[in-house]
Design a protein around this motif. Sequence first.
Motif, PDB file in Angstrom:
ATOM      1  N   SER A  16       0.842  -1.209   0.000  1.00  0.00           N
ATOM      2  CA  SER A  16       0.000   0.000   0.000  1.00  0.00           C
ATOM      3  C   SER A  16       0.873   1.254   0.000  1.00  0.00           C
ATOM      4  CB  SER A  16      -0.865  -0.053   1.276  1.00  0.00           C
ATOM      5  OG  SER A  16      -1.538   1.155   1.508  1.00  0.00           O
ATOM      6  N   LEU A  18       3.137   4.359   0.332  1.00  0.00           N
ATOM      7  CA  LEU A  18       4.514   4.690  -0.028  1.00  0.00           C
ATOM      8  C   LEU A  18       5.319   3.462  -0.430  1.00  0.00           C
ATOM      9  CD1 LEU A  18       5.503   7.333   2.699  1.00  0.00           C
ATOM     10  CD2 LEU A  18       4.322   7.643   0.528  1.00  0.00           C
ATOM     11  N   ASP A  37       4.794  -7.756   3.301  1.00  0.00           N
ATOM     12  CA  ASP A  37       3.651  -7.105   3.960  1.00  0.00           C
ATOM     13  C   ASP A  37       2.871  -8.170   4.738  1.00  0.00           C
ATOM     14  OD1 ASP A  37       2.320  -4.099   3.032  1.00  0.00           O
ATOM     15  OD2 ASP A  37       1.121  -5.363   4.335  1.00  0.00           O
ATOM     16  N   ASP A  58       5.378 -10.092   8.997  1.00  0.00           N
ATOM     17  CA  ASP A  58       5.118  -9.065  10.010  1.00  0.00           C
ATOM     18  C   ASP A  58       6.506  -8.598  10.439  1.00  0.00           C
ATOM     19  OD1 ASP A  58       4.881  -7.677  12.406  1.00  0.00           O
ATOM     20  OD2 ASP A  58       3.184  -8.873  13.101  1.00  0.00           O
ATOM     21  N   VAL A  59       6.822  -7.330  10.177  1.00  0.00           N
ATOM     22  CA  VAL A  59       8.206  -6.867  10.403  1.00  0.00           C
ATOM     23  C   VAL A  59       8.644  -6.921  11.865  1.00  0.00           C
ATOM     24  CG1 VAL A  59       8.376  -5.382   8.355  1.00  0.00           C
ATOM     25  CG2 VAL A  59       7.464  -4.433  10.498  1.00  0.00           C
ATOM     26  N   ASN A  85       9.951   0.339   5.476  1.00  0.00           N
ATOM     27  CA  ASN A  85       8.842   1.270   5.256  1.00  0.00           C
ATOM     28  C   ASN A  85       7.580   0.928   6.045  1.00  0.00           C
ATOM     29  OD1 ASN A  85       7.090   3.142   3.375  1.00  0.00           O
ATOM     30  ND2 ASN A  85       6.154   1.116   3.283  1.00  0.00           N
ATOM     31  N   TYR A 150       3.675   7.108  17.822  1.00  0.00           N
ATOM     32  CA  TYR A 150       4.200   7.217  16.456  1.00  0.00           C
ATOM     33  C   TYR A 150       5.377   8.193  16.415  1.00  0.00           C
ATOM     34  CZ  TYR A 150       3.993   8.100  11.370  1.00  0.00           C
ATOM     35  OH  TYR A 150       4.282   8.229  10.033  1.00  0.00           O
ATOM     36  N   LYS A 154       9.203   7.247  15.464  1.00  0.00           N
ATOM     37  CA  LYS A 154       9.893   7.850  14.324  1.00  0.00           C
ATOM     38  C   LYS A 154      11.163   8.587  14.773  1.00  0.00           C
ATOM     39  CE  LYS A 154       7.218   6.562  10.905  1.00  0.00           C
ATOM     40  NZ  LYS A 154       7.665   5.430  10.060  1.00  0.00           N
ATOM     41  N   ILE A 185       1.427  12.716   3.101  1.00  0.00           N
ATOM     42  CA  ILE A 185       1.358  12.218   1.723  1.00  0.00           C
ATOM     43  C   ILE A 185       0.012  11.499   1.542  1.00  0.00           C
ATOM     44  CG2 ILE A 185       2.556  10.839  -0.029  1.00  0.00           C
ATOM     45  CD1 ILE A 185       4.447  12.921   1.151  1.00  0.00           C
ATOM     46  N   THR A 187      -1.932   8.857   1.133  1.00  0.00           N
ATOM     47  CA  THR A 187      -1.947   7.384   1.207  1.00  0.00           C
ATOM     48  C   THR A 187      -3.083   6.945   2.132  1.00  0.00           C
ATOM     49  OG1 THR A 187      -0.617   7.139   3.214  1.00  0.00           O
ATOM     50  CG2 THR A 187       0.606   7.367   1.140  1.00  0.00           C
ATOM     51  N   VAL A 190      -2.964   8.256   5.706  1.00  0.00           N
ATOM     52  CA  VAL A 190      -3.395   9.639   5.914  1.00  0.00           C
ATOM     53  C   VAL A 190      -4.909   9.782   5.703  1.00  0.00           C
ATOM     54  CG1 VAL A 190      -3.194  11.953   4.902  1.00  0.00           C
ATOM     55  CG2 VAL A 190      -1.161  10.702   5.566  1.00  0.00           C
TER      56      VAL A 190
HETATM   57  N1  LIG Z   1       1.596   8.865   4.371  1.00  0.00           N
HETATM   58  C1  LIG Z   1       2.253   9.781   5.076  1.00  0.00           C
HETATM   59  O1  LIG Z   1       1.847  10.954   5.121  1.00  0.00           O
HETATM   60  C2  LIG Z   1       3.499   9.423   5.820  1.00  0.00           C
HETATM   61  C3  LIG Z   1       4.270  10.488   6.351  1.00  0.00           C
HETATM   62  C4  LIG Z   1       5.434  10.186   7.042  1.00  0.00           C
HETATM   63  C5  LIG Z   1       5.828   8.877   7.192  1.00  0.00           C
HETATM   64  N2  LIG Z   1       5.065   7.872   6.676  1.00  0.00           N
HETATM   65  C6  LIG Z   1       5.536   6.514   6.872  1.00  0.00           C
HETATM   66  O2  LIG Z   1       5.612   5.858   5.626  1.00  0.00           O
HETATM   67  C7  LIG Z   1       5.405   4.447   5.814  1.00  0.00           C
HETATM   68  C8  LIG Z   1       4.303   3.986   4.891  1.00  0.00           C
HETATM   69  O3  LIG Z   1       3.096   4.647   5.236  1.00  0.00           O
HETATM   70  P1  LIG Z   1       1.834   4.768   4.245  1.00  0.00           P
HETATM   71  O4  LIG Z   1       1.332   6.135   4.389  1.00  0.00           O
HETATM   72  O5  LIG Z   1       2.208   4.229   2.924  1.00  0.00           O
HETATM   73  O6  LIG Z   1       0.815   3.794   4.999  1.00  0.00           O
HETATM   74  P2  LIG Z   1      -0.172   2.660   4.461  1.00  0.00           P
HETATM   75  O7  LIG Z   1      -1.065   2.364   5.607  1.00  0.00           O
HETATM   76  O8  LIG Z   1      -0.755   3.047   3.160  1.00  0.00           O
HETATM   77  O9  LIG Z   1       0.808   1.440   4.194  1.00  0.00           O
HETATM   78  C9  LIG Z   1       1.471   0.778   5.244  1.00  0.00           C
HETATM   79  C10 LIG Z   1       1.719  -0.658   4.824  1.00  0.00           C
HETATM   80  O10 LIG Z   1       2.422  -1.281   5.911  1.00  0.00           O
HETATM   81  C11 LIG Z   1       1.841  -2.561   6.123  1.00  0.00           C
HETATM   82  N3  LIG Z   1       2.084  -2.988   7.495  1.00  0.00           N
HETATM   83  C12 LIG Z   1       1.516  -2.516   8.632  1.00  0.00           C
HETATM   84  N4  LIG Z   1       1.984  -3.174   9.695  1.00  0.00           N
HETATM   85  C13 LIG Z   1       2.874  -4.093   9.223  1.00  0.00           C
HETATM   86  C14 LIG Z   1       3.691  -5.080   9.835  1.00  0.00           C
HETATM   87  N5  LIG Z   1       3.681  -5.270  11.152  1.00  0.00           N
HETATM   88  N6  LIG Z   1       4.504  -5.826   9.050  1.00  0.00           N
HETATM   89  C15 LIG Z   1       4.511  -5.647   7.694  1.00  0.00           C
HETATM   90  N7  LIG Z   1       3.737  -4.749   7.064  1.00  0.00           N
HETATM   91  C16 LIG Z   1       2.941  -3.983   7.816  1.00  0.00           C
HETATM   92  C17 LIG Z   1       0.360  -2.365   5.825  1.00  0.00           C
HETATM   93  O11 LIG Z   1      -0.308  -3.600   5.571  1.00  0.00           O
HETATM   94  C18 LIG Z   1       0.414  -1.454   4.610  1.00  0.00           C
HETATM   95  O12 LIG Z   1       0.496  -2.192   3.407  1.00  0.00           O
HETATM   96  C19 LIG Z   1       5.083   4.275   7.302  1.00  0.00           C
HETATM   97  O13 LIG Z   1       6.241   3.916   8.002  1.00  0.00           O
HETATM   98  C20 LIG Z   1       4.616   5.650   7.710  1.00  0.00           C
HETATM   99  O14 LIG Z   1       4.773   5.871   9.075  1.00  0.00           O
HETATM  100  C21 LIG Z   1       3.912   8.122   5.996  1.00  0.00           C
END
Ligand SMILES: NC(=O)c1ccc[n+]([C@@H]2O[C@H](COP(=O)([O-])OP(=O)(O)OC[C@H]3O[C@@H](n4cnc5c(N)ncnc54)[C@H](O)[C@@H]3O)[C@@H](O)[C@H]2O)c1
Length: 260
Positions: A16, A18, A37, A58-59, A85, A150, A154, A185, A187, A190
Amino acid sequence: MGRVEGKVAIVTGAASGLGAADARLLAEEGASVVLTDINVEAGESLAKEIGGHFFEQDVSDEPTWQRLVAETVDRWGGLDVLVNNAGIAVIADIEKTTPEIWRRTLAVHLDGTFFGCHHALPAMAASGGGSLINMSSTAALVGIAPYLAYSAAKGGIRSMTKSIAAHCRSRRNGVRCNSVHPGSIDTPMVHAALSGLGGPKPEGERFSDKVRRDLGLGEPRDVAQLVLFLASDDSKHISGAEMVIDNGDTVVQLSGPGGN
Ligand SMILES: NC(=O)c1ccc[n+]([C@@H]2O[C@H](COP(=O)([O-])OP(=O)(O)OC[C@H]3O[C@@H](n4cnc5c(N)ncnc54)[C@H](O)[C@@H]3O)[C@@H](O)[C@H]2O)c1
């Protein structure tokens, strides 16, 4: 010739947002990509579409990291890039954060990033180097009240990244480690956050252009371009850096809109 032609990359949370954009762009630019994932259906489907390989993970579970790195090296003969990520974001401030929210958030972000770097580093060093890319956030730089755990996680990723970079530099092992700090971003993470806070809802998989403009949101591909740069040899002299990608949001918060 792609910018990461011939490189082998693992992207976690690649089903999903990013992670999906990172995996897609790295594959377009010539890398062999392993997508991991907990969301098997979406992860497998994207892997098939971009010619990558899906690994259920699961990371926060260390044994999956040992298997993932071993299988990747076996299959492709090495590991060049790891994008840590995967992440979750639970809306809870200091008063509402339960021990369960705290522990799970730190487990996914901090344990996950630590296990990833810990297990990928020897494989990268064995082949002369590589790039560890840790997804942090502007939350690590300014703190966000409704995201207590969170923001803490981070912040931990930011300083863990610098410690790893310093270690790699002292070992001269060719491994670089950098953190990426996106602002908001467009996604699913958000979308959930904004609707949880009473904001707008997306149209399908993304916000309308107007909502994105009004809220100043970036697109997943914007972040993927930075990840591609850090994965490629174009960034070979960059390690221990925190790369902010927020169209100036953080500096405005720190200096005020008039630049005071
Ligand atoms: N979207 C933003 O605005 C934003 C801003 C700053 C940082 N981030 C960071 O970017 C990264 C991606 O976020 P996103 O916005 O794409 O979120 P998202 O929810 O769209 O995607 C996150 C993905 O991580 C997977 N996931 C969740 N827990 C997991 C686990 N334990 N093991 C493996 N996979 C797991 C989910 O299934 C999902 O596919 C995250 O670390 C988030 O904190 C996002």
